[in-house]
Write a protein that holds these residues in place. Structure first.
Motif, short mmCIF file in Angstrom:
data_model
loop_
_atom_site.label_atom_id
_atom_site.label_comp_id
_atom_site.label_asym_id
_atom_site.label_seq_id
_atom_site.Cartn_x
_atom_site.Cartn_y
_atom_site.Cartn_z
N LYS A 81 35.84 16.12 40.42
CA LYS A 81 36.71 16.80 39.48
C LYS A 81 38.16 16.45 39.79
N THR A 103 41.97 16.69 40.17
CA THR A 103 42.92 17.79 40.39
C THR A 103 44.31 17.19 40.53
N HIS A 104 45.30 18.09 40.43
CA HIS A 104 46.68 17.61 40.58
C HIS A 104 47.56 18.76 41.01
N GLN A 132 35.74 14.52 32.16
CA GLN A 132 36.92 14.87 32.96
C GLN A 132 38.19 14.86 32.12
N GLN A 186 43.12 21.72 29.89
CA GLN A 186 43.85 22.44 30.94
C GLN A 186 45.36 22.20 30.85
#
Length: 354
Positions: free
Chosen positions: A13, A15-16, A180, A187
């Motif tokens: 997954k 993320t950042h 993704q 998001q």
DNA sequence: GAACCGTGGAT
DNA sequence: TATCCAAGGTT
């Protein structure tokens, strides 16, 4: 074991550390200063104009679309005029743009919205995706551009920008990567300023985060871009597996008599569906002489075509076998949709015969 | 999931 | 010339 589910094979997954609102603020600020604000469909960005432009822009560059968009709006200024239009006029205005099911779906969309929504547009993503020719991307684009509402988008620009920004490995069009990307789009799309945010994402992808030689020094996201931080911008998106396309032969019939040309409306499905064309036959006709040849490369195969002229003994056609064939006056050629290579051949041949 | 569906710009 | 790929969707 609880992990019979092979969780180690699931895609990592992405993320950042940058928060979604901070990401959006950077995109919005850049868009205000450096984004595109004078595209034809932006002024005004009515739902109909956004729909038309988004369908035309599918797999098609902005510079190619602009003259088509202008002519289209001139001929069909609103949903009702499109819904009631003649198919031949619709296809004539689309000819040369390719992916002709888009044109037919666009007219179906106008009829659908007229009948099911009294000519208004629904607002929800779920309802928008029910419109013919409108998928997940286009639904999000309509919601963002037309209504300035929350509408995540993943197109080629966003795919490239996100694959770099989040350093997403894997085939960029695979379902794992796609999943993704959409999750990230949902998001990181803000709740406000959606029109400017969506335009900013596309403009960044189109003018800064380009496929080759991206202008990272002009990018407002540079310091937060994982690929840039790792000096691996050129590794993302991962190269697509390349496929070799097959070669196919085609045979077409040339008949011009009394300033008319013998044409066929192509079948409902397959290449150039429902466009007018020189009649296509399975093989070399008996007693035919070669008029000319042309080649054309599609996205998935290459066509080598020969054009044949019958001798003069076959002039009577049994009507039942030619229900989709017509003699068309040469001066009416501009009023119907023809495939580009057919039109090119035809123009060259008529010129040569004159 | 993979194949199908067009054409033209850019390099 | 060859290759990539473009505001994707449908079957």
């Amino acid at each position: 074991m609880s992990s019979q589910k092979k969780s180690n094979q699931l895609p990592q997954k992405a993320t950042h550390p940058l928060k979604p609102q901070a990401f959006a603020d950077i995109v919005l600020q850049w868009q205000a200063l450096h984004g595109r604000h004078d595209l034809p469909w932006q002024q005004p960005a009515t739902p109909y104009r956004v729909l038309v432009s988004e369908i035309m822009l599918q797999q098609t560059q902005v510079s190619t679309v602009i003259p088509y968009f202008q002519r289209w709006l001139q001929a069909f200024p609103d949903l009702h005029s499109l819904a009631n239009a003649e198919e031949d006029q619709v296809m004539a205005l689309w000819q040369g743009l390719g992916y002709y099911s888009r044109a037919r779906n666009l007219q179906k969309a106008a009829q659908y919205l007229t009948q099911e929504y009294q000519g208004e547009f629904p607002n929800s993503l779920t309802e928008l995706e029910q419109i013919p020719g409108v998928g997940r991307y286009t639904a999000g684009a309509i919601r963002s551009f037309a209504f300035d509402d929350y509408g995540p988008i993943v197109d080629g620009n966003v795919r490239r920008l996100f694959c770099r920004f989040f350093a997403i490995a894997g085939a960029p069009l695979s379902s794992a990567v796609n999943k993704q990307l959409w999750q990230l789009a949902e998001q990181f799309t803000p709740q406000n300023n959606n029109r400017a945010f969506a335009q900013g994402l596309l403009d960044l992808g189109a003018t800064v985060c380009t496929p080759k030689k991206p202008n990272c020094n002009d990018c407002p996201l540079q310091s937060n871009c994982i690929a840039f931080q790792q000096s691996r911008v050129d590794e993302f998106p991962n190269p697509k597996p390349k496929k070799t396309i097959p070669l196919r032969q085609g045979h077409f019939i040339w008949r011009v008599e009394n300033s008319q040309i013998w044409l066929q409306r192509r079948p409902e499905s397959g290449i150039w569906a429902r466009l007018w064309s020189l009649p296509e036959v399975d093989g070399v006709p008996k007693g035919a002489s070669l008029v000319g040849e042309f080649q054309h490369t599609f996205s998935h195969y290459k066509l080598q075509a020969k054009v044949w002229q019958h001798d003069h003994t076959h002039l009577q056609e049994p009507d039942a076998n030619y229900v989709d064939h017509h003699w068309l006056p040469l001066e009416a050629l501009d009023s119907v949709g023809l495939p580009t290579p057919i039109r090119q051949f035809l123009q060259a041949q008529l010129q040569a015969e004159r």
